[in-house]
Design an enzyme around this catalytic site. Structure first.
Site, short mmCIF file in Angstrom:
data_model
loop_
_atom_site.label_atom_id
_atom_site.label_comp_id
_atom_site.label_asym_id
_atom_site.label_seq_id
_atom_site.Cartn_x
_atom_site.Cartn_y
_atom_site.Cartn_z
N GLY A 65 0.86 -1.17 0.00
CA GLY A 65 0.00 0.00 0.00
C GLY A 65 0.89 1.22 0.00
O GLY A 65 2.05 1.13 -0.37
N SER A 66 0.37 2.37 0.38
CA SER A 66 1.21 3.56 0.40
C SER A 66 0.40 4.78 0.79
O SER A 66 -0.83 4.80 0.66
CB SER A 66 1.86 3.85 -0.97
OG SER A 66 2.61 2.77 -1.44
#
Length: 805
Positions: free
Chosen positions: A240-241
């Site tokens: 993710g980020s």
């Protein structure tokens, strides 16, 4: 800028000339006793190492730059790289056992045999060779292919000239030289991670039914829809980020700012590795590369900085095949029979006969019998399912990255995306020195319009597409294949004009929800469902991120230091919303007790005060953070989302709702009792500091780790392994990885602070195995040495020339 380019050329030329007197050397030096030999015109590069083992690679062209990059990556990560090359060669069964669990870095394969069957099938079909032969822009450029060739040569030269110290692969037979094709196949594997790579077990296990097999019922639509929602969720995945770009109107000097915080695995082949790459006069870029990649994946140059976040676009779709009643390997399209293509693949297995299996391919892609254990797609005598993955025809990501690396502003970043169309499963967030910002969900997606889905969805697709974006189309009708946009570089994908894009907003932010709220004041709408949803509840991390960055933008006067503070604020949005309610409800419990899942009465009175006193952060020194974390995990696991809050989600207030914890929900007191009992059973005080029990071990020593799990909504996401017998959380599976905070001050050098949370090297013997991990623990940063004067003034500067022998 011409004078600066000439100066850089002169400096680099001097370094290249002076360095010819140096012996070939790796990060830890060459093996002793080997005489220096002339390169005879072979590939070479100069590598200048600064603090924390960060290499600054200078070369005269792309092949030589690839050589230096391959060498330097091998010096730090030879075992991890070698393991990945075993994967893409289809040799895991040979070396690690057919039934052993796969590494999962380069596909979802459950076993080594399944992984080998898939990648040997890719090799047998010549899939990657055909993509390499495609003309630009459908295929990779000459520069990209030269980088791949050079990377393989650099990796091989390091193996030839150095001894491996890492016990993970020292003296291992599976550490072997590689080819440029191996490097390209590794890039292909990353491209199809969200498509064929997600379905490897279902592709390799697909078998036609026996002749007497009775037709099986279609999968349960509601169950499949639920499984699809979970499968394609981006807020609880292993990647993710967060990323945010701030425009000039919000900053102290009118220039842009970018904070990138990708959440990637801390172990294995999807780690980042940090470097600077320079071809004097042509390229100068710094940042993080995914292992095995010869380009910078996330980074900055003198003019622009960018980061990526995993996007919500569903990178595959299914076609339901109508089969010939007389032959389940023949399917009908517009009433005409088409025979499936057999792809027989043989995998050598140690201490046994080779295993040969057949894969079945159609005009749409491979027949697949599952997308994970919870999403079965049975092959019956009447029907089967084929998987369409347009990224199986995409080997362009390196050219997209090169375009970013050479960009002079956000317009050039967008132009690179439009020209190459190479990003498979990420969004892009960027800022530049002139104060511009960019968010775009420019990714390779099957061209599934809502109109096509409405017209061509099967009964199953009518449930899965609205709920998850997974289209299941009628494969018996030729008109139901994905169409083509005129501006698309390959058939069956969306062109650049269809991509959700936001330019020059005061802030542009993404935390793995859809493009809708990249800026809450300028919502993006009008895109097809396959890109993501609109008007639905956001994740806790997205809500917290938007609250934070919107407040920062409103405050204005922002600098790189503000980005650094945001990265390690470690605010817990779930705690802000729920901790006070939980503490009050806890204090009101009769007798101060609650009943756990085993029916035992637990005294929770101490917990009530700990929750009330908690500072609502997950800093390593926070008292009460661990208790709330364990309570929140238990609560969200047992209480349905629709019962968790008293005030439900409202599209009119997507950041502020839902809210007000429903402490009367069944399971609330049970979760509280379970968390208290769990910590006491492990001998962990309820008010202990988080860092005493959330840590990693490096060199036999604990390093405290701040941050928190996805459901808490923390920007600094960390997913460790719970081991109460070992003292609490040990190791980290995924989370903050290559972090960068970048701005500009009007000089020729960007203002950049970086951090590689798990450090450069996997080798426990390396000086750079844990040095940046200790920085991460202390919330300290590396000052980027991008300009020549900064590199040359490093107290740890070490200049080496590496070359073929």
């Amino acid at each position: 800028m011409r004078m600066r380019s000439r100066r850089l050329i002169a400096v680099a030329a001097a370094l290249l000339t002076a360095a010819t007197a140096l012996p070939a050397a790796a990060a830890d030096g060459p093996a002793r006793g080997r005489p220096e030999r002339p390169s005879h015109g072979g590939l070479s590069a100069v590598i200048r190492y600064t603090e924390y083992g960060i290499p600054h690679i200078v070369a005269k062209d792309y092949a030589n730059l690839g050589f230096g990059t391959g060498w330097a990556q091998a010096a730090d990560q030879v075992c991890t790289l070698a393991d990945g090359f075993v994967t893409v060669r289809g040799e895991r069964s040979r070396y690690f056992g057919a039934d052993a669990s796969s590494d999962h870095s380069l596909s979802s394969a459950g076993t080594n045999l399944s992984s080998d069957l898939y990648f040997r099938g890719v090799r047998r079909a010549g899939t990657v060779e055909k993509l390499l032969a495609e003309p630009v822009p459908r295929g990779p450029s000459r520069e990209s292919k030269e980088l791949m060739r050079g990377f393989a040569a650099g990796y091989n030269a390091w193996l030839e000239q150095n001894r491996i110290s890492d016990p993970a692969c020292r003296d291992a037979a599976w550490v072997r030289p590689v080819t440029a094709l191996d490097v390209a196949v590794r890039g292909f594997a990353l491209s199809v991670l969200g498509g064929q790579g997600r379905a490897v077990d279902g592709i390799t296990a697909a078998r036609p039914p026996g002749g007497s097999t009775a037709p099986a019922p279609d999968p349960d639509a509601d169950a499949i829809a639920a499984a699809a929602r979970e499968l394609f969720a981006t807020d609880d995945a292993d990647m993710g980020s967060n990323a945010v770009a701030f425009g000039g109107r919000t900053t102290a000097n009118g220039r842009g700012l970018l904070l990138g915080n990708p959440h990637y695995p801390w172990h294995g082949g999807r780690r980042f590795w940090q470097s600077q790459q320079t071809i004097p006069g042509r390229l100068n870029v710094a940042g993080g590369s995914l292992l095995g990649s010869a380009t910078i994946s996330i980074g900055h140059n003198a003019h622009v900085a960018w980061s990526h976040t995993v996007a919500t676009g569903v990178t595959l779709n299914l076609h339901r095949l109508t089969l010939d009643p007389a032959d389940p390997t023949v399917y009908l399209v517009d009433g005409r029979r088409e025979r499936m293509t057999k792809r027989s693949v043989t995998v050598p297995v140690p201490n046994g006969a080779p295993v040969t299996k057949t894969q079945w391919w159609t005009r749409y892609g491979p027949v697949v019998t599952s997308l994970g254990a919870s999403l079965p797609l049975p092959w019956t005598s009447e029907s089967a399912y084929a998987l369409n993955d347009p990224n199986a025809a995409n080997l362009r990501a390196s050219d997209t990255a090169l375009g970013f690396s050479r960009a002079r502003g956000t317009d050039d970043v967008l132009a690179s995306l439009r020209r190459t169309q190479g990003l498979p499963w990420v969004n892009t967030v960027a800022a530049d020195s002139r104060g511009h910002t960019l968010f775009t969900q420019s990714q390779v997606l099957p061209r599934i319009t809502d109109e096509l889905a409405d017209r061509c969805s099967t009964a199953l697709g009518k449930v899965t597409y609205p709920s998850s974006g997974l289209a299941v189309l009628d494969g018996s009708r030729g008109e139901c294949a994905p169409g083509r946009d005129r501006d698309a570089v390959q058939p069956g994908i969306f062109g650049p004009s269809r991509m959700p894009t936001l330019k020059d907003a005061p802030y542009a932010e993404n935390s793995n929800n859809s493009a809708w709220l990249a800026n809450a004041d300028r919502p993006l709408t009008g895109y097809e469902r396959v890109f993501g949803d609109v008007g639905t509840q956001r994740s806790m991390r997205t809500r917290g991120a938007i609250e934070d960055v919107a407040a920062m933008a409103d405050r204005g006067g922002l600098t790189v230091a503000d980005l650094q503070r945001q990265q390690f604020a470690d605010r817990v949005p779930a705690g802000d919303l729920a901790a006070a309610d939980a503490a009050r409800a806890c204090a009101a419990l009769p007798g101060g007790t609650a009943t756990d899942t085993e029916g035992r009465s637990v005294d929770v009175r101490e917990a009530c005060q700990v929750l009330a006193d908690w500072d609502r952060t997950v800093d390593t020194g926070s008292r009460g953070a661990l208790l709330f974390d364990r309570f929140w995990r238990a609560l969200t696991k047992t209480v349905p989302a629709g019962q968790l809050w008293k005030v439900p989600f409202s599209p009119a207030d997507p950041v502020g709702t839902p809210h007000t914890l429903n402490t009367g929900a069944p399971g609330f007191t049970t979760a509280l009792a379970d968390a208290v009992g769990e910590l006491r059973a492990a001998g962990i005080p309820l008010d202990s500091r988080l860092g005493e029990h959330q840590f990693v071990v490096r060199g036999g020593k604990r390093i405290a780790v701040g941050g928190g799990t996805e459901s808490l909504g923390v920007w600094n996401k960390i997913e460790p392994v719970w081991d109460p017998a070992g003292g609490g959380y040990t190791e980290v599976t995924t989370g903050s990885s290559y972090i960068q905070a970048v701005g500009w001050d009007g000089s020729r050098c960007p203002v950049a602070r970086t951090l590689l949370a798990y450090s450069q090297s996997s080798d426990p013997a390396s000086r750079h195995h844990a040095d940046q991990t200790r920085l991460f623990s202390a919330e300290r940063w590396v000052t980027s040495r991008f300009c020549e004067r900064d590199i040359r003034s490093s107290p740890d500067l070490r200049v080496v020339r590496v070359r073929e022998r």
